[in-house]
Write an enzyme that holds these catalytic residues in place. Structure first.
Site, PDB file in Angstrom:
ATOM      1  N   LYS A 140      20.903  33.788  96.578  1.00 26.75           N
ATOM      2  CA  LYS A 140      21.574  33.347  95.345  1.00 26.75           C
ATOM      3  C   LYS A 140      22.250  34.536  94.679  1.00 26.75           C
ATOM      4  CE  LYS A 140      19.378  32.384  91.259  1.00 26.75           C
ATOM      5  NZ  LYS A 140      20.159  32.997  90.164  1.00 26.75           N
ATOM      6  N   ASP A 195      25.628  30.952  91.784  1.00 23.26           N
ATOM      7  CA  ASP A 195      25.032  30.361  90.569  1.00 23.26           C
ATOM      8  C   ASP A 195      25.841  30.779  89.336  1.00 23.26           C
ATOM      9  OD1 ASP A 195      23.239  29.409  88.655  1.00 23.26           O
ATOM     10  OD2 ASP A 195      21.791  31.028  88.963  1.00 23.26           O
ATOM     11  N   LYS A 223      27.229  28.404  87.079  1.00 17.92           N
ATOM     12  CA  LYS A 223      27.022  27.404  85.999  1.00 17.92           C
ATOM     13  C   LYS A 223      28.310  27.113  85.229  1.00 17.92           C
ATOM     14  CE  LYS A 223      22.194  28.842  85.165  1.00 17.92           C
ATOM     15  NZ  LYS A 223      22.077  30.090  85.941  1.00 17.92           N
ATOM     16  N   ASP A 250      33.490  23.903  81.361  1.00 16.52           N
ATOM     17  CA  ASP A 250      34.771  24.054  80.657  1.00 16.52           C
ATOM     18  C   ASP A 250      35.475  22.706  80.712  1.00 16.52           C
ATOM     19  OD1 ASP A 250      37.161  25.147  79.514  1.00 16.52           O
ATOM     20  OD2 ASP A 250      36.697  27.093  80.399  1.00 16.52           O
ATOM     21  N   THR A 261      16.037  26.289  81.132  1.00 14.06           N
ATOM     22  CA  THR A 261      14.590  26.393  80.846  1.00 14.06           C
ATOM     23  C   THR A 261      14.325  27.334  79.664  1.00 14.06           C
ATOM     24  OG1 THR A 261      14.488  27.953  82.657  1.00 14.06           O
ATOM     25  CG2 THR A 261      13.662  25.751  83.093  1.00 14.06           C
ATOM     26  N   ARG A 268      12.009  38.179  92.096  1.00 14.84           N
ATOM     27  CA  ARG A 268      11.210  39.405  92.060  1.00 14.84           C
ATOM     28  C   ARG A 268      10.015  39.469  93.022  1.00 14.84           C
ATOM     29  NH1 ARG A 268      11.522  39.123  85.695  1.00 14.84           N
ATOM     30  NH2 ARG A 268      11.777  36.976  86.374  1.00 14.84           N
TER      31      ARG A 268
HETATM   32  O1  C5P Z   1      12.635  36.868  89.812  1.00 20.31           O
HETATM   33  P1  C5P Z   1      12.499  35.381  89.657  1.00 20.31           P
HETATM   34  O2  C5P Z   1      11.814  34.709  90.822  1.00 20.31           O
HETATM   35  O3  C5P Z   1      11.891  34.988  88.329  1.00 20.31           O
HETATM   36  O4  C5P Z   1      14.003  34.869  89.676  1.00 20.31           O
HETATM   37  C1  C5P Z   1      14.358  33.534  89.479  1.00 20.31           C
HETATM   38  C2  C5P Z   1      15.841  33.404  89.529  1.00 20.31           C
HETATM   39  O5  C5P Z   1      16.179  32.055  89.150  1.00 20.31           O
HETATM   40  C3  C5P Z   1      16.608  34.313  88.588  1.00 20.31           C
HETATM   41  O6  C5P Z   1      17.866  34.616  89.195  1.00 20.31           O
HETATM   42  C4  C5P Z   1      16.807  33.450  87.365  1.00 20.31           C
HETATM   43  O7  C5P Z   1      17.948  33.809  86.628  1.00 20.31           O
HETATM   44  C5  C5P Z   1      16.991  32.069  87.993  1.00 20.31           C
HETATM   45  N1  C5P Z   1      16.681  30.945  87.130  1.00 20.31           N
HETATM   46  C6  C5P Z   1      15.448  30.788  86.514  1.00 20.31           C
HETATM   47  N2  C5P Z   1      15.211  29.702  85.729  1.00 20.31           N
HETATM   48  C7  C5P Z   1      16.165  28.783  85.544  1.00 20.31           C
HETATM   49  C8  C5P Z   1      17.404  28.924  86.167  1.00 20.31           C
HETATM   50  C9  C5P Z   1      17.638  30.035  86.953  1.00 20.31           C
HETATM   51  O8  C5P Z   1      14.559  31.596  86.699  1.00 20.31           O
HETATM   52  N3  C5P Z   1      15.917  27.718  84.829  1.00 20.31           N
END
Ligand code: C5P
Length: 230
Positions: free
Chosen positions: A31, A58, A60, A63, A117, A209
């Site tokens: 992603k 991603d 999003k 517009d 979220t 992460r």
């Molecule tokens: O590092 P981690 O596993 O928390 O990363 C989750 C990824 O998903 C990040 O790129 C974050 O921006 C994205 N994301 C999220 N929650 C959402 C939408 C996207 O954590 N509701």
């Protein structure tokens, strides 16, 4: 589209992305978000594609319908595999987004963000003036996305079950907020394991992460992939 965990490439530069990817000798699903794309642009997408990986771009989009449609025409030419829009942009915007994509690539999937979220129920009521529960607001946008022709939504694994009940198995439920057992939640508030996400109805998981910051990213990826796929 691959079923393997989607690795969130939340790195600051193209060099870091390339160093990370070169550790793997298999095709991945990754992603790329706004932060990276706005710095590195289409060039990074082409470099990742050249390595044979699938890409969820991603960005999003949200517009007026015509602008989103033209933007999607551009993204379709990058040959990414999955893109997204905000369902709040409305039915016509989503239909025009699909139209823009299909001009250049019939295979790209498109999903919607329902409610971020990071949005609380208080913000939903007070700032957006939506007077339903968060669940109802999410479900409303999921159904709107489906009836507008989209392939699915980004959602929390905890929302995936009700979306599966209302929108069916085939409708994509791409879920972040995934953590293997006993790992650091970082800033995620409500996390589930890959196994739980599957039971709850996720069709794809997004993991950042726990893989990108791991001492051994390849091993961490394989562990998560096995618990997700098996
Ligand atoms: O590092 P981690 O596993 O928390 O990363 C989750 C990824 O998903 C990040 O790129 C974050 O921006 C994205 N994301 C999220 N929650 C959402 C939408 C996207 O954590 N509701």
């Amino acid at each position: 589209m691959k079923k393997t965990p989607i690795i969130a490439l939340d790195f600051a530069s193209k060099d870091e992305v390339m160093r990370f990817l070169h550790q793997f000798d298999e095709p991945l699903f990754v992603k790329v978000g706004m932060e990276l794309f706005y710095q590195t642009g289409p060039e990074l997408i082409q470099a990742i594609k050249a390595l044979g990986h699938d890409i969820f771009l991603d960005l999003k989009l949200h517009d007026i319908p015509n602008t989103v449609s033209k933007a999607m025409e551009g993204l379709a030419q990058l040959n990414v595999d999955l893109v997204n829009v905000h369902a709040a942009g409305g039915r016509i915007m989503m239909e025009r987004a699909i139209e823009g994509l299909r001009k250049h690539n019939p295979d790209i999937k498109i999903i919607a963000v329902t409610q971020l979220t990071s949005t609380t129920e208080a913000q939903l009521h007070e700032e957006q003036n939506i007077q339903t529960s968060m669940e109802e607001a999410v479900l409303n946008y999921a159904k709107l996305a489906q009836s507008s022709g989209l392939d699915g939504v980004v959602c929390s694994p905890l929302e995936a079950t009700m979306i599966r009940e209302q929108c069916g198995e085939a409708f994509l439920k791409v879920t972040p907020g995934i953590r293997p057992q006993n790992s650091d939640a970082n800033d995620q508030k409500r996390v589930t394991t890959p196994e739980e996400a599957k039971v709850l109805g996720a069709t794809h998981i997004v993991v950042g992460r726990p893989i990108t910051q791991s001492e051994n990213p390849v091993e961490s990826y394989h562990q998560i992939k096995e618990s997700w796929l098996n």
